[in-house]
Enzyme design. Sequence first.
Site, mmCIF file in Angstrom:
data_model
loop_
_atom_site.group_PDB
_atom_site.id
_atom_site.type_symbol
_atom_site.label_atom_id
_atom_site.label_comp_id
_atom_site.label_asym_id
_atom_site.label_seq_id
_atom_site.Cartn_x
_atom_site.Cartn_y
_atom_site.Cartn_z
ATOM 1 N N HIS A 47 0.857 -1.195 0.000
ATOM 2 C CA HIS A 47 0.000 0.000 0.000
ATOM 3 C C HIS A 47 0.894 1.246 0.000
ATOM 4 C CE1 HIS A 47 -3.567 2.373 0.653
ATOM 5 N NE2 HIS A 47 -4.313 1.282 0.788
ATOM 6 N N GLU B 131 -1.514 0.422 -5.945
ATOM 7 C CA GLU B 131 -1.492 -0.911 -5.337
ATOM 8 C C GLU B 131 -1.695 -1.970 -6.420
ATOM 9 O OE1 GLU B 131 -4.595 -0.639 -2.202
ATOM 10 O OE2 GLU B 131 -4.454 1.495 -2.700
#
Length: 328
Positions: free
Chosen positions: A174, A292
């Site tokens: 992330h 991501e």
Amino acid sequence: MAVSKTIFGEIDSEPVYLYKISNKNQTSISVLSYAATWQNFEVIEDGKKHSLIEHFDNLDDYIKTPYQVGKTIGRVAGRIKDASFQINGVDYQMEQNEGENLLHGGSHGLQYQNFESKKVAENAVLLSHTVHGEDGFLGTLKVNVEYILNDDNEVSIIYSAETDHDTLFNPTCHVYFDVDDENIRQQKLQINANSFLKVDDGKIPTGDFLATDGPYDFKKAKTIGQGLDELALLNKYEYDDAFVVDNRAATIKSDKRAVDLYTDRNGMVIFTADPKDTEKTEKHEYSSLAMEMQTLPDAVHHLGFGDIVLGKGQKVVYTNKYKYRRFE
């Protein structure tokens, strides 16, 4: 190449280690054992340091942030509808940690664990964690996350896992990019995507694909600000969208430098935020862009989204890559 190791802090009476890998160009990445976090991506140009990703300098902020900054997310990134799924005719019910759904693998996901860690080469660090039936997932899952930096300024993150019970595995990093010392609106984004996922009000994929038109069209590089302005015409003010990508997924760049992103999976979620200032995020003022790379969200419920099932006795390996380039 060199790897250094220091103590970054402590959680649950365990030390959290920071590893710094540096190459011949003085490019470096820093990695935390906590959440197998990508803590920094730093380059030196004309004697000046530039960090390319959002990061904190203390462990407490990593623990407190709701934005999962730089963390390894899993065992399944994204949302699973109704926190339930079926494998080989067997129904599984997970923890519902976001309304009726499961988000990012649950409240005991990889992003909350302190990994075992070690240097495995002069340019590589391996982080390992074993989970046992957390948040409704059954069986034992052994997870490895390896960070590698080479002399071509390319970062590889290699995820591998094996299990003794049928399960799901779809992790990601992330990481939030900010490749220049300027507002993220001025930076350019290019995404190799002709389609992205349609989602409902709970951000759950419907199963339909939408063409990347208007504010979602990044096939040719354009500023993130232009995209946000186009979104505003639709009364939308943030990106939180899953694009269908190929191997060379995307590029984020300024007029000075770029990072190219590559993946062996089929999806990339982008998310606009200011992880250090929630009030700015609420005002739609963004400091960085999460990128991501993963298999498309909620793939277990949709044919054509990709396979995230990891069967008993099986092993799987995924690789994401990030390459820094400087413009002379």
